[in-house]
Design a protein around this motif. Structure first.
Motif, mmCIF file in Angstrom:
data_model
loop_
_atom_site.group_PDB
_atom_site.id
_atom_site.type_symbol
_atom_site.label_atom_id
_atom_site.label_comp_id
_atom_site.label_asym_id
_atom_site.label_seq_id
_atom_site.Cartn_x
_atom_site.Cartn_y
_atom_site.Cartn_z
ATOM 1 N N GLN A 208 26.025 123.235 30.125
ATOM 2 C CA GLN A 208 27.316 122.560 30.321
ATOM 3 C C GLN A 208 27.444 121.505 29.216
ATOM 4 O OE1 GLN A 208 28.714 123.438 33.353
ATOM 5 N NE2 GLN A 208 26.917 123.973 34.573
ATOM 6 N N ILE A 209 28.487 121.641 28.428
ATOM 7 C CA ILE A 209 28.684 120.663 27.349
ATOM 8 C C ILE A 209 30.179 120.377 27.204
ATOM 9 C CG2 ILE A 209 28.701 120.508 24.795
ATOM 10 C CD1 ILE A 209 25.869 121.452 24.774
ATOM 11 N N ASP A 210 30.500 119.112 26.966
ATOM 12 C CA ASP A 210 31.873 118.750 26.659
ATOM 13 C C ASP A 210 31.907 118.020 25.329
ATOM 14 O OD1 ASP A 210 33.908 119.265 28.868
ATOM 15 O OD2 ASP A 210 32.178 118.504 29.990
ATOM 16 N N VAL A 211 32.958 118.275 24.568
ATOM 17 C CA VAL A 211 33.203 117.489 23.361
ATOM 18 C C VAL A 211 34.637 116.995 23.460
ATOM 19 C CG1 VAL A 211 33.298 117.486 20.847
ATOM 20 C CG2 VAL A 211 31.606 118.920 22.012
ATOM 21 N N PHE A 212 34.820 115.691 23.342
ATOM 22 C CA PHE A 212 36.163 115.108 23.438
ATOM 23 C C PHE A 212 36.711 114.833 22.035
ATOM 24 C CE2 PHE A 212 33.863 114.029 27.337
ATOM 25 C CZ PHE A 212 34.706 114.643 28.258
ATOM 26 N N PRO A 213 38.040 114.818 21.896
ATOM 27 C CA PRO A 213 38.644 114.621 20.571
ATOM 28 C C PRO A 213 38.141 113.328 19.927
ATOM 29 C CG PRO A 213 40.335 115.174 22.175
ATOM 30 C CD PRO A 213 39.074 114.982 22.946
ATOM 31 N N SER B 220 25.976 109.683 15.981
ATOM 32 C CA SER B 220 26.738 110.335 17.047
ATOM 33 C C SER B 220 27.222 109.358 18.093
ATOM 34 C CB SER B 220 25.873 111.391 17.740
ATOM 35 O OG SER B 220 25.504 112.381 16.824
ATOM 36 N N HIS B 221 28.286 109.745 18.789
ATOM 37 C CA HIS B 221 28.725 108.991 19.957
ATOM 38 C C HIS B 221 27.897 109.404 21.162
ATOM 39 C CE1 HIS B 221 32.275 109.095 17.240
ATOM 40 N NE2 HIS B 221 32.261 107.810 17.530
ATOM 41 N N ARG B 222 27.784 110.698 21.374
ATOM 42 C CA ARG B 222 27.007 111.199 22.506
ATOM 43 C C ARG B 222 26.100 112.316 22.035
ATOM 44 N NH1 ARG B 222 29.130 113.935 26.273
ATOM 45 N NH2 ARG B 222 30.957 114.539 25.069
ATOM 46 N N ALA B 223 25.124 112.645 22.886
ATOM 47 C CA ALA B 223 24.207 113.721 22.502
ATOM 48 C C ALA B 223 23.677 114.450 23.724
ATOM 49 C CB ALA B 223 23.052 113.154 21.690
ATOM 50 N N VAL C 119 20.191 116.764 24.756
ATOM 51 C CA VAL C 119 18.848 117.168 24.328
ATOM 52 C C VAL C 119 18.549 118.526 24.953
ATOM 53 C CG1 VAL C 119 16.405 116.572 24.276
ATOM 54 C CG2 VAL C 119 18.133 114.748 24.249
ATOM 55 N N LEU C 120 18.249 119.470 24.087
ATOM 56 C CA LEU C 120 18.034 120.850 24.508
ATOM 57 C C LEU C 120 16.548 121.169 24.408
ATOM 58 C CD1 LEU C 120 20.183 122.975 25.236
ATOM 59 C CD2 LEU C 120 20.177 123.700 22.861
ATOM 60 N N GLU C 121 16.010 121.765 25.464
ATOM 61 C CA GLU C 121 14.609 122.196 25.427
ATOM 62 C C GLU C 121 14.534 123.575 26.067
ATOM 63 O OE1 GLU C 121 11.740 118.695 25.897
ATOM 64 O OE2 GLU C 121 11.039 120.103 27.415
ATOM 65 N N GLN D 227 21.163 113.967 28.558
ATOM 66 C CA GLN D 227 22.432 113.785 27.851
ATOM 67 C C GLN D 227 22.893 112.354 28.037
ATOM 68 O OE1 GLN D 227 24.358 116.703 30.630
ATOM 69 N NE2 GLN D 227 26.053 115.272 30.376
ATOM 70 N N GLY D 228 23.741 111.926 27.121
ATOM 71 C CA GLY D 228 24.281 110.582 27.282
ATOM 72 C C GLY D 228 24.714 109.985 25.971
ATOM 73 N N GLU D 229 24.963 108.678 26.008
ATOM 74 C CA GLU D 229 25.353 107.973 24.792
ATOM 75 C C GLU D 229 24.207 108.025 23.797
ATOM 76 O OE1 GLU D 229 26.943 103.989 24.917
ATOM 77 O OE2 GLU D 229 27.907 104.475 26.824
ATOM 78 N N ALA D 230 24.552 108.320 22.552
ATOM 79 C CA ALA D 230 23.510 108.478 21.535
ATOM 80 C C ALA D 230 22.680 107.211 21.386
ATOM 81 C CB ALA D 230 24.154 108.859 20.207
#
Ligand SMILES: Nc1ncnc2c1ncn2[C@@H]1O[C@H](COP(=O)(O)OP(=O)(O)OP(=O)(O)O)[C@@H](O)[C@H]1O
Ligand SMILES: [Mg+2]
Length: 235
Positions: A21-26, A202-205, A207-209, A216-219
């Motif tokens: 689940q991932i979101d990217v905002f404008p 980055s603003h947010r990130a 982490v994929l494993e 996930q959260g604020e960078a």
């Protein structure tokens, strides 16, 4: 802008992504960090329609894109600078740039303005505009791969490992341009093994494993997260 729900991708018996689940905002720079084989490239290639998802939904602005072919996804406004740059070695810098917008019916004038825009962002490409791409340094090829993606005038730019195999000083230059592009309004999704570098801009990130998002959260918070530091920041 991008909303990814329950995305799963398999390569035969290998489950490369599980329920992502991932979101990217404008206006954001969002990064996807994780070590070798975590699934970053698989994720970006699935967004671009180069790999088909086993399950899940990918919504870009108002369109579900998970079943669309790549050229339609590009036309909707997503373009990608791939891992390993993948410039066309025997084509000139200019011809490589043109490949970035072949899906569009731009006029000659529009294409010329667009190329000039790229040269403004990456003056080195202007100096080498008629040279074959194979003659460029790794850093210059990376600039070319990003510029080629920008030729499609994307709303969302996907960058896969822009720091890979490039001298630190040139990496700094490229990341500075990425930040400037974002300040001018470009939304960016960045996959990077170099977590420190990615988190810093980055603003947010996420982490994929092993194909799963583990954090996930604020960078800026992830940069100071003890687990992230131990696993990805050498601390
Ligand atoms: N074409 C393929 N066929 C089979 N397995 C694949 C294929 N491409 C990737 N994989 C596997 O899928 C998993 C995720 O790979 P992926 O390339 O997406 O990771 P990554 O996070 O981009 O890694 P890196 O940081 O090395 O680029 C790995 O286990 C990899 O071996
Ligand atoms: Mg990768």
């Amino acid at each position: 802008m991008l909303h990814v729900e329950n995305l799963s991708v398999e390569y035969g018996a290998i489950q490369a992504l599980k329920n992502i689940q991932i979101d990217v905002f404008p206006g954001e720079i969002v990064s996807l960090v994780g070590s070798n084989g975590a699934g970053k490239t698989t994720f970006l290639r699935t967004i671009s329609g180069l790999i088909k998802a086993k399950a899940g939904k990918i919504k870009f602005i108002d369109n579900f894109i998970q079943t669309l072919p790549t050229h339609e996804i590009v036309t909707l406004g997503i373009s990608q600078s791939p891992e390993g740059r993948m410039v066309f070695p025997d084509m000139s810098v200019k011809e490589n740039l043109l490949m970035g917008c072949f899906a569009f019916s731009y006029s000659k004038e529009e294409i010329q303005t667009n190329i000039e825009r790229m040269i403004n962002w990456f003056p080195r490409l202007g100096e080498r505009i008629n040279q074959k791409a194979i003659l460029l340094s790794g850093g210059e090829q990376q600039m070319l791969a990003i510029a080629r993606a920008l030729m499609a005038k994307p709303k969302l730019l996907l960058l896969d490992e822009p720091s890979l195999g490039i001298a630190p000083l040139v990496v700094q230059q490229i990341f500075k341009i990425i930040v400037e592009l974002n300040r001018e309004g470009m939304t960016i999704l960045l996959a990077e093994q170099n977590a420190r570098l990615a988190l810093k801009i980055s603003h947010r990130a996420y982490v994929l494993e092993l194909g799963t998002i583990i954090k996930q959260g604020e960078a800026s918070l992830l940069l100071h997260d003890k687990d992230v530091q131990r696993a990805y920041l050498g601390g």
